[in-house]
Design a protein around this motif. Sequence first.
Motif, short mmCIF file in Angstrom:
data_model
loop_
_atom_site.label_atom_id
_atom_site.label_comp_id
_atom_site.label_asym_id
_atom_site.label_seq_id
_atom_site.Cartn_x
_atom_site.Cartn_y
_atom_site.Cartn_z
N ALA A 222 0.94 -1.20 0.04
CA ALA A 222 0.11 0.06 0.06
C ALA A 222 0.98 1.18 -0.06
O ALA A 222 0.61 2.20 -0.69
N GLN A 223 2.11 1.30 0.72
CA GLN A 223 2.77 2.44 0.82
C GLN A 223 3.47 2.70 -0.51
O GLN A 223 3.53 3.75 -1.03
N GLU A 224 3.91 1.49 -1.01
CA GLU A 224 4.83 1.71 -2.48
C GLU A 224 3.63 2.29 -3.56
O GLU A 224 4.00 3.12 -4.36
N SER A 225 2.36 1.73 -3.47
CA SER A 225 1.57 2.22 -4.38
C SER A 225 1.05 3.52 -4.28
O SER A 225 0.85 4.40 -5.16
N ALA A 226 0.86 4.09 -2.89
CA ALA A 226 0.69 5.36 -2.77
C ALA A 226 1.71 6.31 -3.32
O ALA A 226 1.65 7.55 -3.80
N GLU A 227 3.06 5.83 -3.16
CA GLU A 227 3.98 6.70 -3.46
C GLU A 227 4.01 6.76 -4.97
O GLU A 227 4.15 7.65 -5.70
N ALA A 228 3.56 5.44 -5.46
CA ALA A 228 3.79 5.66 -7.26
C ALA A 228 2.68 6.43 -7.82
O ALA A 228 2.64 6.98 -8.65
N ALA A 229 1.66 6.49 -6.99
CA ALA A 229 0.32 7.67 -7.20
C ALA A 229 0.69 8.95 -6.97
O ALA A 229 -0.18 9.79 -7.30
N GLY A 230 1.77 9.32 -6.34
CA GLY A 230 2.06 10.63 -6.00
C GLY A 230 1.59 11.14 -4.79
O GLY A 230 1.63 12.26 -4.66
N LEU A 231 1.52 10.27 -3.84
CA LEU A 231 1.08 10.75 -2.75
C LEU A 231 1.97 10.58 -1.44
O LEU A 231 1.64 10.61 -0.19
N LEU B 186 -8.67 7.34 -6.66
CA LEU B 186 -7.89 6.37 -7.66
C LEU B 186 -6.86 5.31 -7.02
O LEU B 186 -6.77 4.10 -7.51
N TRP B 187 -6.03 5.93 -5.98
CA TRP B 187 -5.25 5.20 -5.35
C TRP B 187 -5.80 3.96 -4.60
O TRP B 187 -5.50 2.76 -4.62
N LEU B 188 -6.92 4.15 -3.81
CA LEU B 188 -7.73 2.98 -3.18
C LEU B 188 -8.24 2.37 -4.07
O LEU B 188 -8.53 1.03 -4.04
N ALA B 189 -8.77 2.56 -5.33
CA ALA B 189 -9.32 1.63 -6.43
C ALA B 189 -8.35 0.85 -6.77
O ALA B 189 -8.51 -0.20 -7.27
N THR B 190 -7.15 1.31 -7.01
CA THR B 190 -6.01 0.62 -7.58
C THR B 190 -5.56 -0.59 -6.65
O THR B 190 -5.38 -1.65 -7.02
N LEU B 191 -5.59 -0.32 -5.44
CA LEU B 191 -5.30 -1.21 -4.27
C LEU B 191 -6.29 -2.38 -4.53
O LEU B 191 -5.94 -3.52 -4.05
N ARG B 192 -7.67 -1.88 -4.67
CA ARG B 192 -8.62 -3.13 -4.47
C ARG B 192 -8.43 -3.86 -5.81
O ARG B 192 -8.67 -5.03 -5.67
N GLN B 193 -8.41 -3.12 -6.90
CA GLN B 193 -8.07 -3.86 -8.25
C GLN B 193 -6.93 -4.81 -8.51
O GLN B 193 -7.00 -6.19 -8.71
N GLN B 194 -5.92 -4.27 -7.95
CA GLN B 194 -4.72 -5.02 -8.07
C GLN B 194 -4.31 -6.07 -7.26
O GLN B 194 -3.64 -6.95 -7.39
N TYR B 195 -4.41 -5.60 -6.20
CA TYR B 195 -3.97 -6.40 -4.83
C TYR B 195 -5.12 -6.92 -3.83
O TYR B 195 -4.89 -7.71 -2.96
#
Length: 161
Positions: free
Chosen positions: A87-96, A125-134
Amino acid sequence: MKEWWENLAERERLLLSIGVLVLALLLAYLVVVEPLQNELATATAERDAKTALFQKLGRAAAEADALRAQQVVAGSLPDGSVAQDVAQESAEAAGLKEQIKNVGPGDAGSVKFRLEQARFDTALLWLATLRQQYGLRVEAFSATRGSEPGNADIDVTLGVP
């Protein structure tokens, strides 16, 4: 008028009586029966349309129940990874990255995040990505309006499937 009627032959009176009776029956039909038939046809058509809609909604509800029962998750965590790291890596990738102020474990393997002055649409969008990908799901979410338009302070708890 009475005198005129009495001067008519028996045959003429019978013919006029039958004509008046037919005219009265026709008038009764046009004033009473036909409007009732039209109302009945309209009510029948409305009933049929509502019945069709009810059946369609019943099928849609059954389909929704079936999908809800399946709860198919599109993605899952990579082998050996921890939800917090992903989740942290994904947030960083999303610019957060700059908006993440606090990350920590929650109950039963969940992860808590605190984002401050984050773009609200980017966070969603980050939360949706976490749901869809992980397959991570949002268990708790709260947001308060930030100081700039479109920004928010967000507290979110992510759960593992």
